[in-house]
Motif scaffolding. Structure first.
Motif, PDB file in Angstrom:
ATOM      1  N   LEU A  83      42.999  35.416  44.555  1.00  0.00           N
ATOM      2  CA  LEU A  83      41.908  35.740  44.034  1.00  0.00           C
ATOM      3  C   LEU A  83      42.262  36.237  42.525  1.00  0.00           C
ATOM      4  CD1 LEU A  83      41.276  37.396  46.993  1.00  0.00           C
ATOM      5  CD2 LEU A  83      39.031  37.238  45.838  1.00  0.00           C
ATOM      6  N   GLY A 109      40.456  37.471  38.728  1.00  0.00           N
ATOM      7  CA  GLY A 109      39.326  37.607  37.800  1.00  0.00           C
ATOM      8  C   GLY A 109      39.526  37.177  36.348  1.00  0.00           C
ATOM      9  N   MET A 110      38.464  36.644  35.977  1.00  0.00           N
ATOM     10  CA  MET A 110      38.447  36.135  34.560  1.00  0.00           C
ATOM     11  C   MET A 110      37.467  36.842  33.561  1.00  0.00           C
ATOM     12  SD  MET A 110      39.065  31.988  35.895  1.00  0.00           S
ATOM     13  CE  MET A 110      37.822  32.130  36.850  1.00  0.00           C
ATOM     14  N   VAL A 111      37.747  37.029  32.442  1.00  0.00           N
ATOM     15  CA  VAL A 111      37.036  37.462  31.247  1.00  0.00           C
ATOM     16  C   VAL A 111      36.761  36.896  30.142  1.00  0.00           C
ATOM     17  CG1 VAL A 111      36.267  39.731  30.277  1.00  0.00           C
ATOM     18  CG2 VAL A 111      37.518  40.024  32.336  1.00  0.00           C
ATOM     19  N   LYS A 117      32.017  36.294  32.392  1.00  0.00           N
ATOM     20  CA  LYS A 117      33.007  36.543  33.304  1.00  0.00           C
ATOM     21  C   LYS A 117      32.947  36.033  34.819  1.00  0.00           C
ATOM     22  CE  LYS A 117      30.717  41.115  34.252  1.00  0.00           C
ATOM     23  NZ  LYS A 117      29.592  40.610  34.455  1.00  0.00           N
ATOM     24  N   GLY A 118      33.984  36.042  35.414  1.00  0.00           N
ATOM     25  CA  GLY A 118      34.039  35.287  36.834  1.00  0.00           C
ATOM     26  C   GLY A 118      34.935  35.583  37.532  1.00  0.00           C
ATOM     27  N   SER A 119      34.989  34.961  38.633  1.00  0.00           N
ATOM     28  CA  SER A 119      36.110  34.862  39.739  1.00  0.00           C
ATOM     29  C   SER A 119      36.520  33.521  40.324  1.00  0.00           C
ATOM     30  CB  SER A 119      36.079  35.804  40.687  1.00  0.00           C
ATOM     31  OG  SER A 119      34.511  35.677  41.331  1.00  0.00           O
ATOM     32  N   MET A 140      42.752  36.358  31.630  1.00  0.00           N
ATOM     33  CA  MET A 140      42.966  36.382  33.412  1.00  0.00           C
ATOM     34  C   MET A 140      43.305  37.950  33.659  1.00  0.00           C
ATOM     35  SD  MET A 140      45.377  32.835  33.290  1.00  0.00           S
ATOM     36  CE  MET A 140      46.368  33.451  34.824  1.00  0.00           C
ATOM     37  N   ALA A 141      42.801  38.359  34.714  1.00  0.00           N
ATOM     38  CA  ALA A 141      43.344  39.608  35.154  1.00  0.00           C
ATOM     39  C   ALA A 141      44.422  39.216  35.873  1.00  0.00           C
ATOM     40  CB  ALA A 141      42.158  40.264  35.991  1.00  0.00           C
ATOM     41  N   ARG A 180      33.267  37.142  49.256  1.00  0.00           N
ATOM     42  CA  ARG A 180      32.042  36.870  48.477  1.00  0.00           C
ATOM     43  C   ARG A 180      32.232  37.143  47.113  1.00  0.00           C
ATOM     44  NH1 ARG A 180      26.910  37.044  50.443  1.00  0.00           N
ATOM     45  NH2 ARG A 180      25.306  37.645  49.180  1.00  0.00           N
ATOM     46  N   HIS A 181      32.053  36.262  46.295  1.00  0.00           N
ATOM     47  CA  HIS A 181      32.185  36.290  44.681  1.00  0.00           C
ATOM     48  C   HIS A 181      30.646  36.931  44.237  1.00  0.00           C
ATOM     49  CE1 HIS A 181      35.567  33.616  44.285  1.00  0.00           C
ATOM     50  NE2 HIS A 181      35.229  33.184  45.378  1.00  0.00           N
ATOM     51  N   ARG A 182      30.957  37.858  43.393  1.00  0.00           N
ATOM     52  CA  ARG A 182      29.606  38.758  43.022  1.00  0.00           C
ATOM     53  C   ARG A 182      29.197  38.254  41.650  1.00  0.00           C
ATOM     54  NH1 ARG A 182      26.147  41.912  45.238  1.00  0.00           N
ATOM     55  NH2 ARG A 182      26.541  43.222  43.690  1.00  0.00           N
ATOM     56  N   SER A 183      29.755  37.268  41.008  1.00  0.00           N
ATOM     57  CA  SER A 183      29.061  36.604  39.793  1.00  0.00           C
ATOM     58  C   SER A 183      27.706  36.373  40.096  1.00  0.00           C
ATOM     59  CB  SER A 183      29.826  35.651  39.126  1.00  0.00           C
ATOM     60  OG  SER A 183      31.403  36.070  39.263  1.00  0.00           O
ATOM     61  N   ASP A 235      29.607  33.975  35.863  1.00  0.00           N
ATOM     62  CA  ASP A 235      27.988  34.631  35.135  1.00  0.00           C
ATOM     63  C   ASP A 235      27.645  33.594  33.833  1.00  0.00           C
ATOM     64  OD1 ASP A 235      27.972  36.721  36.900  1.00  0.00           O
ATOM     65  OD2 ASP A 235      28.362  38.143  35.144  1.00  0.00           O
ATOM     66  N   GLY A 240      39.202  42.492  38.765  1.00  0.00           N
ATOM     67  CA  GLY A 240      40.159  42.202  37.894  1.00  0.00           C
ATOM     68  C   GLY A 240      39.788  42.865  36.541  1.00  0.00           C
ATOM     69  N   MET A 241      40.801  43.351  36.031  1.00  0.00           N
ATOM     70  CA  MET A 241      40.643  44.099  34.508  1.00  0.00           C
ATOM     71  C   MET A 241      41.653  43.474  33.406  1.00  0.00           C
ATOM     72  SD  MET A 241      40.276  47.974  36.010  1.00  0.00           S
ATOM     73  CE  MET A 241      41.677  47.654  37.217  1.00  0.00           C
ATOM     74  N   VAL A 242      40.987  43.387  32.382  1.00  0.00           N
ATOM     75  CA  VAL A 242      41.966  42.831  31.405  1.00  0.00           C
ATOM     76  C   VAL A 242      41.704  43.495  30.164  1.00  0.00           C
ATOM     77  CG1 VAL A 242      42.222  40.713  30.144  1.00  0.00           C
ATOM     78  CG2 VAL A 242      41.377  40.283  32.214  1.00  0.00           C
ATOM     79  N   LYS A 273      47.030  44.220  31.994  1.00  0.00           N
ATOM     80  CA  LYS A 273      45.927  43.510  33.002  1.00  0.00           C
ATOM     81  C   LYS A 273      46.289  44.172  34.134  1.00  0.00           C
ATOM     82  CE  LYS A 273      48.306  39.023  33.196  1.00  0.00           C
ATOM     83  NZ  LYS A 273      49.772  39.671  33.592  1.00  0.00           N
ATOM     84  N   GLY A 274      45.361  43.967  35.315  1.00  0.00           N
ATOM     85  CA  GLY A 274      45.340  44.834  36.239  1.00  0.00           C
ATOM     86  C   GLY A 274      44.402  44.536  37.466  1.00  0.00           C
ATOM     87  N   ALA A 329      36.162  41.818  35.039  1.00  0.00           N
ATOM     88  CA  ALA A 329      36.003  40.464  35.826  1.00  0.00           C
ATOM     89  C   ALA A 329      34.740  40.734  36.764  1.00  0.00           C
ATOM     90  CB  ALA A 329      37.045  39.846  36.358  1.00  0.00           C
ATOM     91  N   SER A 330      34.232  39.661  37.305  1.00  0.00           N
ATOM     92  CA  SER A 330      33.244  40.039  38.289  1.00  0.00           C
ATOM     93  C   SER A 330      33.839  40.469  39.621  1.00  0.00           C
ATOM     94  CB  SER A 330      32.481  38.853  38.770  1.00  0.00           C
ATOM     95  OG  SER A 330      32.151  38.067  37.625  1.00  0.00           O
ATOM     96  N   PRO A 331      33.357  41.254  40.276  1.00  0.00           N
ATOM     97  CA  PRO A 331      34.100  41.800  41.672  1.00  0.00           C
ATOM     98  C   PRO A 331      33.905  40.738  42.669  1.00  0.00           C
ATOM     99  CG  PRO A 331      31.751  42.890  41.324  1.00  0.00           C
ATOM    100  CD  PRO A 331      31.830  42.071  40.066  1.00  0.00           C
ATOM    101  N   VAL A 332      34.853  40.798  43.635  1.00  0.00           N
ATOM    102  CA  VAL A 332      34.765  40.031  44.751  1.00  0.00           C
ATOM    103  C   VAL A 332      34.915  40.865  45.991  1.00  0.00           C
ATOM    104  CG1 VAL A 332      36.109  38.082  45.967  1.00  0.00           C
ATOM    105  CG2 VAL A 332      36.051  38.201  43.554  1.00  0.00           C
ATOM    106  N   VAL A 333      34.178  40.706  47.072  1.00  0.00           N
ATOM    107  CA  VAL A 333      34.301  41.524  48.257  1.00  0.00           C
ATOM    108  C   VAL A 333      34.902  40.710  49.359  1.00  0.00           C
ATOM    109  CG1 VAL A 333      33.009  42.913  49.849  1.00  0.00           C
ATOM    110  CG2 VAL A 333      32.341  42.726  47.620  1.00  0.00           C
TER     111      VAL A 333
END
Lengths: 155, 155
Positions: free
Chosen positions: A45, A47-49, A54-56, A113-114, A127-130, A153, B47-49, B54-55, B114-118
């Motif tokens: 997985l 994350g992208m910002v 933003k999204g995943s 990219m994260a 479950r993507h939460r965008s 998003d 994800g964080m950028v 990043k992390g 970024a957007s969270p993912v669960v």
């Protein structure tokens, strides 16, 4: 989310696996993902910002395919989803997203990219939460299936 | 990675759960995470950028605690990790990271989320793929445990 945006991820995945492991994936038909079930045993997985969104992104591999990619890359065939396979899935996730980022950047769509995170477990869910639609794209190979998922998003 | 950086996530988690659900978590002792096992049944990842790093951040809840938070928030007690609980974990992940981002931003350390993912599944694993150390921090509650994990490149 339009095809112009999804395609760079598809072609980047095929390129990465073809170059790194001589594994050729046959693309299936993209669809909207309506449930949370992960289509595989190990998932990368990331994350992208971007300035506007933003999204995943995630990619799930069935165990047989993950092991086969490892086999083709390193010559040795692990008997299970061990640490090396998990690291490889993280690296593939990074490379696929990096490839897509380059193509999309040329079209004026920039994002950062994260760090990737790899999740494994039989019957895990993702479950993507965008807020946008969740696109899922299947790929097949004799050793097993891979599924790519993208969610952004506001696109 | 230093304490000054980790603390905003800890206090943000405690604040969010205390405010949203009147659930008071008792913090344990932070440690380095050396294996991949998720300390829970459902995990929110984000994800964080930032301009310099990043992390990724994750928070894992044991099923009993996730269900208890839902119970306290909405008055109804789900019998399993259903879609509503998964959405709630995504929302908590977003709020905790948002709280930490605000505190860290005041200290001059900026990042975008970024957007969270669960992810859920009994016995799932989580492997953060940043280059830095992986910090894990346990929290206890009569209903179950929560574990927060943070990993950043180059801190």
């Amino acid at each position: 989310m339009n095809v112009e945006f999804v395609n760079p991820f598809l072609s980047s995945l095929q390129n990465v696996l073809s170059m790194m492991a001589q594994v050729e994936l046959k693309p299936g038909k993209p669809a909207m993902k309506k449930d949370d079930r992960a289509r595989g045993d190990v998932s990368g997985l990331i994350g992208m910002v971007g300035p506007k969104t933003k999204g995943s992104f995630s990619i799930s591999f069935e165990e047989g395919l993950a092991v086969e990619i490892m086999h083709k890359m390193l010559g040795e065939k692990p008997t299970e989803l061990n640490e090396e396979v998990i690291d490889m899935v993280g690296e593939i996730t990074n490379m696929v997203t990096g490839g897509a980022k380059r193509i999309l950047g040329e079209k004026g769509f920039d994002f950062d990219m994260a760090s990737p995170v790899v999740v494994s477990g039989h019957n895990h869910t993702i479950r993507h939460r965008s807020e946008g639609p969740k696109i899922i794209m299947p790929f097949s190979h004799p050793a097993g299936k891979a599924h790519l998922e993208i969610c952004f998003d506001k696109l």
